[in-house]
Design a protein around this motif. Sequence first.
Motif, mmCIF file in Angstrom:
data_model
loop_
_atom_site.group_PDB
_atom_site.id
_atom_site.type_symbol
_atom_site.label_atom_id
_atom_site.label_comp_id
_atom_site.label_asym_id
_atom_site.label_seq_id
_atom_site.Cartn_x
_atom_site.Cartn_y
_atom_site.Cartn_z
ATOM 1 N N PRO A 5 27.920 -33.328 59.023
ATOM 2 C CA PRO A 5 27.336 -34.655 59.279
ATOM 3 C C PRO A 5 27.541 -35.620 58.112
ATOM 4 O O PRO A 5 27.843 -36.798 58.316
ATOM 5 N N VAL A 6 27.376 -35.130 56.883
ATOM 6 C CA VAL A 6 27.577 -35.982 55.711
ATOM 7 C C VAL A 6 29.040 -36.380 55.592
ATOM 8 O O VAL A 6 29.371 -37.522 55.263
ATOM 9 N N TRP A 7 29.936 -35.405 55.892
ATOM 10 C CA TRP A 7 31.371 -35.713 55.852
ATOM 11 C C TRP A 7 31.725 -36.824 56.823
ATOM 12 O O TRP A 7 32.482 -37.740 56.491
ATOM 13 N N TRP A 8 31.186 -36.765 58.036
ATOM 14 C CA TRP A 8 31.438 -37.823 59.021
ATOM 15 C C TRP A 8 30.898 -39.160 58.543
ATOM 16 O O TRP A 8 31.528 -40.202 58.728
ATOM 17 N N GLU A 9 29.720 -39.127 57.938
ATOM 18 C CA GLU A 9 29.138 -40.365 57.412
ATOM 19 C C GLU A 9 30.042 -40.966 56.350
ATOM 20 O O GLU A 9 30.286 -42.171 56.336
ATOM 21 N N ILE A 10 30.519 -40.108 55.441
ATOM 22 C CA ILE A 10 31.391 -40.591 54.379
ATOM 23 C C ILE A 10 32.676 -41.163 54.958
ATOM 24 O O ILE A 10 33.153 -42.227 54.540
ATOM 25 N N LEU A 11 33.255 -40.469 55.950
ATOM 26 C CA LEU A 11 34.494 -40.933 56.571
ATOM 27 C C LEU A 11 34.308 -42.292 57.232
ATOM 28 O O LEU A 11 35.086 -43.225 56.991
ATOM 29 N N LEU A 12 33.281 -42.404 58.070
ATOM 30 C CA LEU A 12 33.064 -43.648 58.808
ATOM 31 C C LEU A 12 32.700 -44.800 57.882
ATOM 32 O O LEU A 12 33.221 -45.914 58.010
ATOM 33 N N THR A 13 31.801 -44.518 56.943
ATOM 34 C CA THR A 13 31.382 -45.592 56.034
ATOM 35 C C THR A 13 32.510 -45.980 55.086
ATOM 36 O O THR A 13 32.634 -47.150 54.728
ATOM 37 N N THR A 14 33.323 -45.002 54.688
ATOM 38 C CA THR A 14 34.460 -45.313 53.822
ATOM 39 C C THR A 14 35.392 -46.304 54.504
ATOM 40 O O THR A 14 35.808 -47.303 53.904
ATOM 41 N N PHE A 15 35.711 -46.026 55.772
ATOM 42 C CA PHE A 15 36.594 -46.944 56.500
ATOM 43 C C PHE A 15 35.928 -48.295 56.730
ATOM 44 O O PHE A 15 36.541 -49.348 56.510
ATOM 45 N N LEU A 16 34.671 -48.292 57.165
ATOM 46 C CA LEU A 16 33.995 -49.549 57.460
ATOM 47 C C LEU A 16 33.849 -50.416 56.225
ATOM 48 O O LEU A 16 34.099 -51.631 56.273
ATOM 49 N N ILE A 17 33.481 -49.793 55.107
ATOM 50 C CA ILE A 17 33.330 -50.557 53.873
ATOM 51 C C ILE A 17 34.676 -51.113 53.427
ATOM 52 O O ILE A 17 34.786 -52.282 53.025
ATOM 53 N N LYS A 18 35.721 -50.302 53.511
ATOM 54 C CA LYS A 18 37.051 -50.783 53.132
ATOM 55 C C LYS A 18 37.488 -51.934 54.018
ATOM 56 O O LYS A 18 38.104 -52.893 53.540
ATOM 57 N N PHE A 19 37.188 -51.839 55.322
ATOM 58 C CA PHE A 19 37.587 -52.906 56.229
ATOM 59 C C PHE A 19 36.802 -54.181 55.948
ATOM 60 O O PHE A 19 37.354 -55.287 55.987
#
Length: 227
Positions: free
Chosen positions: A191-205
């Motif tokens: 779950p934390v990995w998914w959070e990091i993945l999604l937030t990483t992309f969203l923040i970068k975008f």
Amino acid sequence: MFNLGWGVLFVIVNFALFLICYRAFGRNGLYAWIGIATVLANIQVTKTIDMFGIVMTLGNTMYGTLYLTTDLLNEKYGEQEAGKAVWFGFFTLIMTTIVMQMALVFEQQPEDIAHEHLQVIFGLLPRLALASLVAYFTSQFLDVRLFSMIKKVFPKPNQLWIRNNGSTGISQLVDSFVFCTIAFLGVYSTPVWWEILLTTFLIKFVISVASTPIIYIARSFKFKEEN
């Protein structure tokens, strides 16, 4: 709320320093920024923070400026210069990894206060460096190529925002997935990995969209030696 306010200021400072670097040093400043941002982003990514109730890593802002830099180089100086900058960042990260791994091998003297802290940060670097190198190589060259392709369809000066955000958005999605898979899968819970993945992309975008006025400002800079 503290992290949100501080994060906005953090983004503004990063963009301001980017513009100062380019204004002061021209094209060479962009290459210098690539080298500095590549190293700092991989150090900052070791720190996780909470924002909006979700887990994310630092480094996204600094790493996002790499796309800003290569897109600016592509826009003003051509695809070849942008590709050259990508290779420069590649070398900088490899060099930092090798030198710091060698530095950690030295035996510290009894009163040393730095080794343990360096070990915590740079001891993680090989895995992070591998993740970053693969993600960097894949996404940055993809970004350079996509920018050039989109420029053929949307070549007008006022369509820069399409070229910038279009190429960067796709490239950052690829980058986030590759990096998070290599760097964090198995390190954190799923779950934390998914959070990091999604937030990483969203923040970068979000950083990419926020950088749109910055790339327009930077494109307007004129240098005598480039006339």
